[in-house]
Design a protein around this motif. Structure first.
Motif, mmCIF file in Angstrom:
data_model
loop_
_atom_site.group_PDB
_atom_site.id
_atom_site.type_symbol
_atom_site.label_atom_id
_atom_site.label_comp_id
_atom_site.label_asym_id
_atom_site.label_seq_id
_atom_site.Cartn_x
_atom_site.Cartn_y
_atom_site.Cartn_z
ATOM 1 N N TRP A 103 0.838 -1.197 0.000
ATOM 2 C CA TRP A 103 0.000 0.000 0.000
ATOM 3 C C TRP A 103 0.874 1.249 0.000
ATOM 4 O O TRP A 103 1.837 1.338 0.745
ATOM 5 C CB TRP A 103 -0.903 0.025 1.231
ATOM 6 N N ASN A 107 -3.092 5.539 -0.747
ATOM 7 C CA ASN A 107 -4.059 4.494 -1.063
ATOM 8 C C ASN A 107 -5.130 4.385 0.015
ATOM 9 O O ASN A 107 -4.829 4.425 1.201
ATOM 10 C CB ASN A 107 -3.382 3.132 -1.194
ATOM 11 N N HIS A 109 -7.251 1.698 1.416
ATOM 12 C CA HIS A 109 -7.246 0.236 1.380
ATOM 13 C C HIS A 109 -8.626 -0.339 1.087
ATOM 14 O O HIS A 109 -8.752 -1.289 0.317
ATOM 15 C CB HIS A 109 -6.731 -0.332 2.697
ATOM 16 N N LYS A 166 -2.594 -8.763 7.251
ATOM 17 C CA LYS A 166 -3.359 -7.881 8.140
ATOM 18 C C LYS A 166 -3.618 -8.563 9.472
ATOM 19 O O LYS A 166 -3.477 -7.950 10.533
ATOM 20 C CB LYS A 166 -4.679 -7.484 7.474
#
Length: 176
Positions: A103, A107, A109, A166
């Motif tokens: 990223w 950006n 997400h 993540k």
């Protein structure tokens, strides 16, 4: 490949480029097409591009060796060459994800994940039709429909990597 199919592919690519530009503008927080990165991200992305390049070169060397050995695979040549692009892009994405530089600074997400989800759906539509109509091969060789399957695989791998990364980052943050 017939002339009409060639024109269709060209038009499809042009439409895809236009849609990509519009989606990139919408998905970035500053509505620019270009993603911005800091110096650390640029350095790591440079390594990712290097590994991606070597992956593509190694893949193409293997294809040359198969060709020189006159080993013919039941796959159209353009699909085989796209495989090298596919492998290089996948290495670039996976390396970037695991090193925290997928990223950019501008950006959004969530918007990008929506774009990726849209791309997955758009690539699933022809694949479903292909499997229903058993239109996977052309002249006894795997042909154009395989491109959609390859793109789907790449998008699913990227989504899975993003979700895993993540989750790991969240777990590491909770431990600290």
């Amino acid at each position: 490949m017939n002339v009409f199919l060639s024109y269709g592919v060209i038009v499809g690519i042009l439409v895809g480029i236009i849609i990509a530009i519009v989606l990139l503008k919408m998905a970035n927080t500053d509505h620019k097409v270009k993603t911005e990165y800091d110096e650390r991200q640029e350095a790591i992305r440079g390594k990712a591009y290097c590994y991606s390049f070597y992956t593509t070169v190694i893949y193409e060397v293997l294809m040359i060796m198969l060709s020189m050995a006159e080993i013919e695979l039941p796959i159209e040549d353009y699909i085989l060459h796209f495989g090298g692009i596919f492998a290089g892009c996948l290495v670039l994405c996976v390396y970037s994800i695991w090193h925290g530089v997928y990223w950019g600074l501008n950006n959004d997400h969530r918007r990008y994940m929506i774009v990726i989800a849209i791309c997955i759906v758009l690539n699933m539509i022809p694949v479903i039709g292909i499997f229903r109509g058993n239109l996977f091969s052309e002249n006894g060789k795997i042909g154009m429909p395989m491109l959609n399957v390859m793109v789907l695989i790449m998008l699913i791998v990227v989504c899975a990597e993003l979700l895993i990364k993540k989750s790991m980052d969240k777990k590491n943050a909770e431990e600290d």
